[in-house]
Design a protein around this motif. Structure first.
Motif, PDB file in Angstrom:
ATOM      1  N   ILE A  99       0.857  -1.189   0.000  1.00 60.20           N
ATOM      2  CA  ILE A  99       0.000   0.000   0.000  1.00 60.20           C
ATOM      3  C   ILE A  99       0.890   1.236   0.000  1.00 60.20           C
ATOM      4  O   ILE A  99       1.806   1.354   0.819  1.00 60.20           O
ATOM      5  N   ASN A 100       0.614   2.180  -0.905  1.00 61.07           N
ATOM      6  CA  ASN A 100       1.368   3.419  -0.976  1.00 61.07           C
ATOM      7  C   ASN A 100       0.411   4.609  -0.923  1.00 61.07           C
ATOM      8  O   ASN A 100      -0.605   4.630  -1.615  1.00 61.07           O
ATOM      9  N   ASN A 101       0.722   5.568  -0.064  1.00 56.27           N
ATOM     10  CA  ASN A 101      -0.065   6.800   0.011  1.00 56.27           C
ATOM     11  C   ASN A 101       0.496   7.783  -1.009  1.00 56.27           C
ATOM     12  O   ASN A 101       1.490   8.461  -0.770  1.00 56.27           O
ATOM     13  N   SER A 102      -0.143   7.846  -2.172  1.00 59.19           N
ATOM     14  CA  SER A 102       0.329   8.731  -3.237  1.00 59.19           C
ATOM     15  C   SER A 102      -0.417  10.056  -3.249  1.00 59.19           C
ATOM     16  O   SER A 102      -0.250  10.856  -4.170  1.00 59.19           O
ATOM     17  N   GLY A 103      -1.246  10.287  -2.231  1.00 59.98           N
ATOM     18  CA  GLY A 103      -1.978  11.541  -2.141  1.00 59.98           C
ATOM     19  C   GLY A 103      -1.220  12.582  -1.342  1.00 59.98           C
ATOM     20  O   GLY A 103      -0.038  12.427  -1.038  1.00 59.98           O
ATOM     21  N   GLY A 104      -1.926  13.652  -0.982  1.00 62.72           N
ATOM     22  CA  GLY A 104      -1.278  14.768  -0.304  1.00 62.72           C
ATOM     23  C   GLY A 104      -1.602  14.895   1.163  1.00 62.72           C
ATOM     24  O   GLY A 104      -1.196  15.877   1.794  1.00 62.72           O
ATOM     25  N   ARG A 105      -2.334  13.943   1.730  1.00 60.34           N
ATOM     26  CA  ARG A 105      -2.712  14.018   3.142  1.00 60.34           C
ATOM     27  C   ARG A 105      -2.386  12.706   3.858  1.00 60.34           C
ATOM     28  O   ARG A 105      -2.294  11.647   3.230  1.00 60.34           O
ATOM     29  N   VAL A 106      -2.242  12.790   5.155  1.00 62.46           N
ATOM     30  CA  VAL A 106      -2.057  11.584   5.958  1.00 62.46           C
ATOM     31  C   VAL A 106      -3.340  10.751   5.893  1.00 62.46           C
ATOM     32  O   VAL A 106      -4.446  11.286   6.017  1.00 62.46           O
ATOM     33  N   LEU A 107      -3.194   9.457   5.672  1.00 65.17           N
ATOM     34  CA  LEU A 107      -4.338   8.551   5.596  1.00 65.17           C
ATOM     35  C   LEU A 107      -4.224   7.481   6.666  1.00 65.17           C
ATOM     36  O   LEU A 107      -3.124   7.030   6.992  1.00 65.17           O
ATOM     37  N   ARG A 108      -5.353   7.077   7.182  1.00 68.22           N
ATOM     38  CA  ARG A 108      -5.395   6.013   8.188  1.00 68.22           C
ATOM     39  C   ARG A 108      -5.989   4.758   7.542  1.00 68.22           C
ATOM     40  O   ARG A 108      -7.107   4.804   7.015  1.00 68.22           O
ATOM     41  N   ILE A 109      -5.250   3.678   7.565  1.00 67.77           N
ATOM     42  CA  ILE A 109      -5.724   2.406   7.034  1.00 67.77           C
ATOM     43  C   ILE A 109      -6.436   1.677   8.169  1.00 67.77           C
ATOM     44  O   ILE A 109      -5.815   1.259   9.139  1.00 67.77           O
ATOM     45  N   ARG A 110      -7.737   1.536   8.043  1.00 73.07           N
ATOM     46  CA  ARG A 110      -8.533   0.961   9.128  1.00 73.07           C
ATOM     47  C   ARG A 110      -8.592  -0.564   9.064  1.00 73.07           C
ATOM     48  O   ARG A 110      -8.507  -1.236  10.086  1.00 73.07           O
ATOM     49  N   SER A 111      -8.742  -1.117   7.862  1.00 66.39           N
ATOM     50  CA  SER A 111      -8.869  -2.571   7.749  1.00 66.39           C
ATOM     51  C   SER A 111      -8.743  -2.989   6.287  1.00 66.39           C
ATOM     52  O   SER A 111      -8.742  -2.148   5.377  1.00 66.39           O
ATOM     53  N   MET A 112      -8.649  -4.298   6.078  1.00 69.30           N
ATOM     54  CA  MET A 112      -8.646  -4.889   4.749  1.00 69.30           C
ATOM     55  C   MET A 112      -9.522  -6.123   4.764  1.00 69.30           C
ATOM     56  O   MET A 112      -9.679  -6.767   5.812  1.00 69.30           O
ATOM     57  N   GLN A 113     -10.072  -6.459   3.628  1.00 69.08           N
ATOM     58  CA  GLN A 113     -10.862  -7.682   3.524  1.00 69.08           C
ATOM     59  C   GLN A 113     -10.871  -8.169   2.082  1.00 69.08           C
ATOM     60  O   GLN A 113     -10.611  -7.409   1.156  1.00 69.08           O
ATOM     61  N   VAL A 114     -11.162  -9.467   1.921  1.00 68.05           N
ATOM     62  CA  VAL A 114     -11.267 -10.068   0.598  1.00 68.05           C
ATOM     63  C   VAL A 114     -12.595 -10.810   0.519  1.00 68.05           C
ATOM     64  O   VAL A 114     -12.875 -11.684   1.346  1.00 68.05           O
ATOM     65  N   GLU A 115     -13.413 -10.436  -0.461  1.00 63.47           N
ATOM     66  CA  GLU A 115     -14.645 -11.179  -0.730  1.00 63.47           C
ATOM     67  C   GLU A 115     -14.341 -12.252  -1.759  1.00 63.47           C
ATOM     68  O   GLU A 115     -13.713 -11.979  -2.782  1.00 63.47           O
ATOM     69  N   MET A 116     -14.784 -13.482  -1.474  1.00 63.13           N
ATOM     70  CA  MET A 116     -14.538 -14.604  -2.373  1.00 63.13           C
ATOM     71  C   MET A 116     -15.832 -15.008  -3.084  1.00 63.13           C
ATOM     72  O   MET A 116     -16.872 -15.187  -2.455  1.00 63.13           O
ATOM     73  N   ARG A 117     -15.709 -15.156  -4.409  1.00 66.45           N
ATOM     74  CA  ARG A 117     -16.803 -15.660  -5.225  1.00 66.45           C
ATOM     75  C   ARG A 117     -16.274 -16.791  -6.096  1.00 66.45           C
ATOM     76  O   ARG A 117     -15.158 -16.715  -6.603  1.00 66.45           O
ATOM     77  N   ARG A 118     -17.088 -17.839  -6.244  1.00 64.58           N
ATOM     78  CA  ARG A 118     -16.716 -18.958  -7.119  1.00 64.58           C
ATOM     79  C   ARG A 118     -17.801 -19.138  -8.168  1.00 64.58           C
ATOM     80  O   ARG A 118     -18.980 -19.295  -7.829  1.00 64.58           O
ATOM     81  N   ASP A 119     -17.388 -19.096  -9.430  1.00 67.92           N
ATOM     82  CA  ASP A 119     -18.336 -19.245 -10.534  1.00 67.92           C
ATOM     83  C   ASP A 119     -19.525 -18.305 -10.379  1.00 67.92           C
ATOM     84  O   ASP A 119     -20.681 -18.673 -10.621  1.00 67.92           O
ATOM     85  N   GLY A 120     -19.237 -17.072  -9.929  1.00 65.84           N
ATOM     86  CA  GLY A 120     -20.255 -16.045  -9.815  1.00 65.84           C
ATOM     87  C   GLY A 120     -21.042 -16.039  -8.528  1.00 65.84           C
ATOM     88  O   GLY A 120     -21.832 -15.118  -8.288  1.00 65.84           O
ATOM     89  N   GLN A 121     -20.843 -17.016  -7.655  1.00 68.75           N
ATOM     90  CA  GLN A 121     -21.601 -17.120  -6.405  1.00 68.75           C
ATOM     91  C   GLN A 121     -20.755 -16.675  -5.211  1.00 68.75           C
ATOM     92  O   GLN A 121     -19.602 -17.092  -5.069  1.00 68.75           O
ATOM     93  N   HIS A 122     -21.351 -15.834  -4.363  1.00 68.32           N
ATOM     94  CA  HIS A 122     -20.644 -15.380  -3.163  1.00 68.32           C
ATOM     95  C   HIS A 122     -20.374 -16.558  -2.226  1.00 68.32           C
ATOM     96  O   HIS A 122     -21.262 -17.376  -1.965  1.00 68.32           O
TER      97      HIS A 122
END
Length: 255
Positions: free
Chosen positions: A67-90
């Protein structure tokens, strides 16, 4: 005697000299103007491989996330997540729970919110998984304690020079097999992994989709790990080889 009328303060050169000095001091504490007008932005990259694994069927994935902060302000990274789908189904949504501090780390540390200044970067191998709910966690720990005790007693009763592996009783392994069949999701198919990095402010948050394919051989390898439960492998202790590593590419269109 006519009272003397003072000149207005804005005609006093001393006032303007002091004002300009104060203004210069304030401006010196602020970021350059070109940074202030740059949008709040995160650039996120992931490694071209995804690791699939499970704990008694409970799905886990490993991703190297940069992750790179390429903007002009300090940013806070709160969380990350990955949604998984198989063959179009959640299937499920897996939050980032931990990460490896260095490439040589053998254990993870808890992932908590962090900040990135303009130009700063953060890159680590991240573990995504759902924690067991309270009842499942209680049951898992109870059955794990019984299985470990059974193996311990059998090891103590074995001859000192014995090279034979010690197996837990089948009835003590059965709860983990049942759990595996209930929670396992890594079936053969085409998968879409939607990575979301949630930032503060929300306008800086990031989301991108990636795709990968799980082949029959991958599913068989992950399912075959159940055979190690009788020895405690994959439940009482972890083994690095209890995972499959699969190529990952950006998903450029929706099906």
């Amino acid at each position: 005697m006519t009272p003397e009328i003072a000149d207005p303060f804005y005609l006093d050169w001393k006032f303007w000299s002091m004002f300009i000095s104060l203004l210069a001091m304030v401006l010196s504490q602020l970021p350059p103007v070109h940074l202030l007008i740059r949008p709040r932005r995160l650039d996120v990259e992931v490694h071209s491989r995804i690791q699939l694994m499970h704990r008694a069927g409970n799905p886990n994935i490993g991703l190297v996330v940069g992750i790179n902060n390429s903007g002009g302000r300090v940013l806070r990274i709160r969380s990350m997540q990955v949604e998984m789908r198989r063959d179009g189904q959640h299937l499920t949504t897996l939050p980032a729970e931990a990460y490896f501090e260095t490439p040589s780390s053998t254990s993870t540390v808890l992932l908590v919110p962090f900040t990135l200044k303009p130009g700063e970067s953060w890159a680590h191998a991240v573990a995504f998984y759902q924690m067991f709910d309270r009842l499942t966690e209680k049951s898992f720990r109870q059955h794990l304690s019984q299985l470990k005790e059974d193996i311990r007693l059998k090891l103590e009763a074995s001859p000192p020079d014995s090279k034979l592996p010690v197996e837990a009783a089948e009835e003590l392994v059965a709860p983990f097999t049942t759990m595996f069949e209930r929670l396992f999701i890594w079936q053969t198919g085409e998968y879409i992994a939607s990575l979301t990095v949630i930032a503060e402010p929300g306008s800086a948050s990031y989301s991108k989709k990636y795709r990968f394919t799980v082949y029959e051989s991958d599913t068989e390898e992950l399912r075959g790990q159940v055979k190690g439960y009788r020895y405690g492998a994959g439940i009482a202790y972890d083994r690095p080889e209890l995972m499959v590593t699969i190529p990952l590419t950006e998903h450029t269109h929706d099906k």
